[in-house]
Design an enzyme around this catalytic site. Structure first.
Site, mmCIF file in Angstrom:
data_model
loop_
_atom_site.group_PDB
_atom_site.id
_atom_site.type_symbol
_atom_site.label_atom_id
_atom_site.label_comp_id
_atom_site.label_asym_id
_atom_site.label_seq_id
_atom_site.Cartn_x
_atom_site.Cartn_y
_atom_site.Cartn_z
ATOM 1 N N ALA A 10 0.814 -1.213 0.000
ATOM 2 C CA ALA A 10 0.000 0.000 0.000
ATOM 3 C C ALA A 10 0.853 1.270 0.000
ATOM 4 C CB ALA A 10 -0.941 0.003 1.201
ATOM 5 N N CYS A 11 2.167 1.123 0.107
ATOM 6 C CA CYS A 11 3.091 2.262 0.214
ATOM 7 C C CYS A 11 3.786 2.502 -1.124
ATOM 8 C CB CYS A 11 4.120 1.970 1.302
ATOM 9 S SG CYS A 11 5.490 3.151 1.388
ATOM 10 N N GLY A 12 3.654 3.707 -1.670
ATOM 11 C CA GLY A 12 4.294 4.049 -2.935
ATOM 12 C C GLY A 12 5.807 3.938 -2.888
ATOM 13 N N ARG A 15 6.604 0.302 -3.082
ATOM 14 C CA ARG A 15 6.370 -0.224 -4.437
ATOM 15 C C ARG A 15 7.466 0.219 -5.396
ATOM 16 N NH1 ARG A 15 1.103 1.496 -3.230
ATOM 17 N NH2 ARG A 15 1.326 3.262 -4.662
#
Length: 133
Positions: A10-12, A15
């Protein structure tokens, strides 16, 4: 090269870091630490090899950090570890382990120095361009 990433999909930043690792030609071991949190001993080991204070691994944004009063300096390292074990979302990410070292990769391009074949150029999700140093 063996690479492990403690990852939150869920963390850019997480990712982007994972994508840079993969673009370098490595398929890392991906540990989704919210589903499979590190043990207390593993967390202590990660902090020690990174050479950072326990408090430096605490994440504030999007966590119960304020509600738990963790901004108060009264908390010992052991107590902060207890909070991270009880609430893994408090563990900042991504943490990447390679033979070249272990690092909290914030910003995501901090992973470049840990890779044998770092990407020459990478475009983050937000459009920011990362050029290998």
């Amino acid at each position: 090269m063996s690479v492990t990433i403690y990852h939150n999909p869920a963390c850019g930043t997480s990712r982007n870091t994972l994508a840079m690792i993969r673009q370098s030609g490595v398929e890392p071991v991906v540990v989704e630490y919210l589903k499979t949190p590190p043990s207390r001993d593993k967390l202590k080991e990660l902090i020690a090899v990174m050479g950072i204070p326990v408090r430096a691994l605490l994440r504030e944004k999007g966590t119960p950090y304020k509600d738990l009063g963790l901004d108060d300096s009264k908390w010992s390292d052991d107590e902060l570890l207890d909070f991270m074990i009880a609430h893994p979302i408090l563990i900042n990410r991504p943490i990447v382990l390679t033979p070249k070292g272990t690092r909290l990769c914030r910003p995501s391009e901090a992973v470049v120095d840990l890779l044998d074949n770092p990407v020459g150029r990478f475009v983050k999700e937000d459009g920011e361009v990362v050029e290998a140093r």
